[in-house]
Each structure stands twice: as structure tokens, then as C-alpha cells.
Design a protein around this motif. Structure first.
Motif, PDB file in Angstrom:
ATOM      1  N   UNK A   1      41.819  23.011  -6.782  1.00 35.71           N
ATOM      2  CA  UNK A   1      40.380  23.016  -6.498  1.00 35.71           C
ATOM      3  C   UNK A   1      39.678  22.189  -7.558  1.00 35.71           C
ATOM      4  N   UNK A   2      38.613  21.521  -7.188  1.00 36.72           N
ATOM      5  CA  UNK A   2      37.856  20.695  -8.115  1.00 36.72           C
ATOM      6  C   UNK A   2      36.696  21.465  -8.727  1.00 36.72           C
ATOM      7  N   UNK A   3      36.363  21.121  -9.948  1.00 34.31           N
ATOM      8  CA  UNK A   3      35.217  21.692 -10.656  1.00 34.31           C
ATOM      9  C   UNK A   3      34.382  20.516 -11.156  1.00 34.31           C
ATOM     10  N   UNK A   4      33.097  20.540 -10.862  1.00 34.01           N
ATOM     11  CA  UNK A   4      32.212  19.484 -11.331  1.00 34.01           C
ATOM     12  C   UNK A   4      31.316  20.049 -12.415  1.00 34.01           C
ATOM     13  N   UNK A   5      31.224  19.331 -13.509  1.00 31.94           N
ATOM     14  CA  UNK A   5      30.367  19.740 -14.625  1.00 31.94           C
ATOM     15  C   UNK A   5      29.489  18.553 -14.983  1.00 31.94           C
TER      16      UNK A   5
ATOM     17  N   UNK B   1      40.222  17.943 -20.527  1.00 30.08           N
ATOM     18  CA  UNK B   1      39.516  19.077 -19.943  1.00 30.08           C
ATOM     19  C   UNK B   1      40.456  20.252 -19.673  1.00 30.08           C
ATOM     20  N   UNK B   2      41.697  19.981 -19.291  1.00 27.27           N
ATOM     21  CA  UNK B   2      42.650  21.073 -19.089  1.00 27.27           C
ATOM     22  C   UNK B   2      42.951  21.777 -20.408  1.00 27.27           C
ATOM     23  N   UNK B   3      43.043  21.023 -21.497  1.00 26.77           N
ATOM     24  CA  UNK B   3      43.242  21.637 -22.815  1.00 26.77           C
ATOM     25  C   UNK B   3      42.037  22.505 -23.185  1.00 26.77           C
ATOM     26  N   UNK B   4      40.838  22.021 -22.878  1.00 22.61           N
ATOM     27  CA  UNK B   4      39.634  22.798 -23.171  1.00 22.61           C
ATOM     28  C   UNK B   4      39.610  24.093 -22.356  1.00 22.61           C
TER      29      UNK B   4
END
Length: 113
Positions: free
Chosen positions: A64-68, A93-96
Motif C-alpha cells: 500500500x502507498x503512503x503519501x506525506x 523512508x523505510x528505515x525511518x
């Protein structure tokens, strides 16, 4: 003996080619013959993702996508972090996300590609 017309920058900039305007009507152009369009049977539109074929890469299947939305300076800093560590923005972003999940006691479950 006739002399060549003098070049005019104003005429060159305001001509119909430069401006896209047509002051005079174009000559009649005969239309090309059009092939008749064959009627096809309408396909059923379905919301079931198992039936629909997508062109998603294998790394995005089931994801699933997340937009920030962030300020431009934050975006540049994230890109710089990735460049410094030779990582993609996705990996940064995955590390965050993993760090946030670990901080909140949810474990490091986010996978990288």
C-alpha cells in the motif's frame, strides 16, 4: 536590379509561425479517408483485484502507498540523507518507519525491497 527585403526582427517575432496565430484562412484541405471503427463488446469492469491485471512491479505487489506532504527543505534533507548513505528515498523512508515502530514498541517489521 531588385534588392533583397531587409530582415525585421519585429516581423520575425510576430509572424504567424512564431505566434501560432493564423491571420488568413488556410486553403481547403481534403480530409484523409477514415477507416470505420469496429464495434467491440464492452468488457465488464470489476473491482476484484485478483481478476484485474496490473502493471505493478513485483516489489509493489500487495503493498500500500503512503503519501506525506513535507516542506521543500525537508524533502531536500531526506534526499541528501539518501545520497550520503547511497540509499534510495524509499530505503530512507523505510528505515525511518522501522525506527518509529521500534520506538513505539511495535518491532521492526517494515521490509525494504
Amino acid at each position: 536590379m531588385s534588392t533583397a527585403p531587409r530582415f525585421s526582427l519585429r516581423a520575425a517575432v510576430t509572424d504567424s509561425v512564431s505566434t501560432g496565430r493564423r491571420d488568413e484562412m488556410p486553403a481547403a484541405i481534403e480530409p484523409e479517408p477514415v477507416e470505420p471503427v469496429q464495434q467491440s463488446t464492452p468488457q465488464r469492469v470489476t473491482k476484484n483485484t485478483k481478476e484485474a491485471k496490473t502493471s505493478r512491479p513485483a516489489t509493489r505487489q500487495g503493498a500500500r502507498g503512503i503519501t506525506v506532504w513535507v516542506e521543500p527543505e525537508i524533502y531536500r534533507m531526506i534526499k541528501l540523507v539518501g545520497l550520503d548513505a547511497d540509499m534510495t528515498t524509499q530505503d530512507v523512508m523505510m528505515e525511518a518507519i522501522n525506527d518509529l515502530l521500534a520506538k513505539k514498541g511495535k518491532g521492526r517489521i517494515a521490509k525494504t525491497r
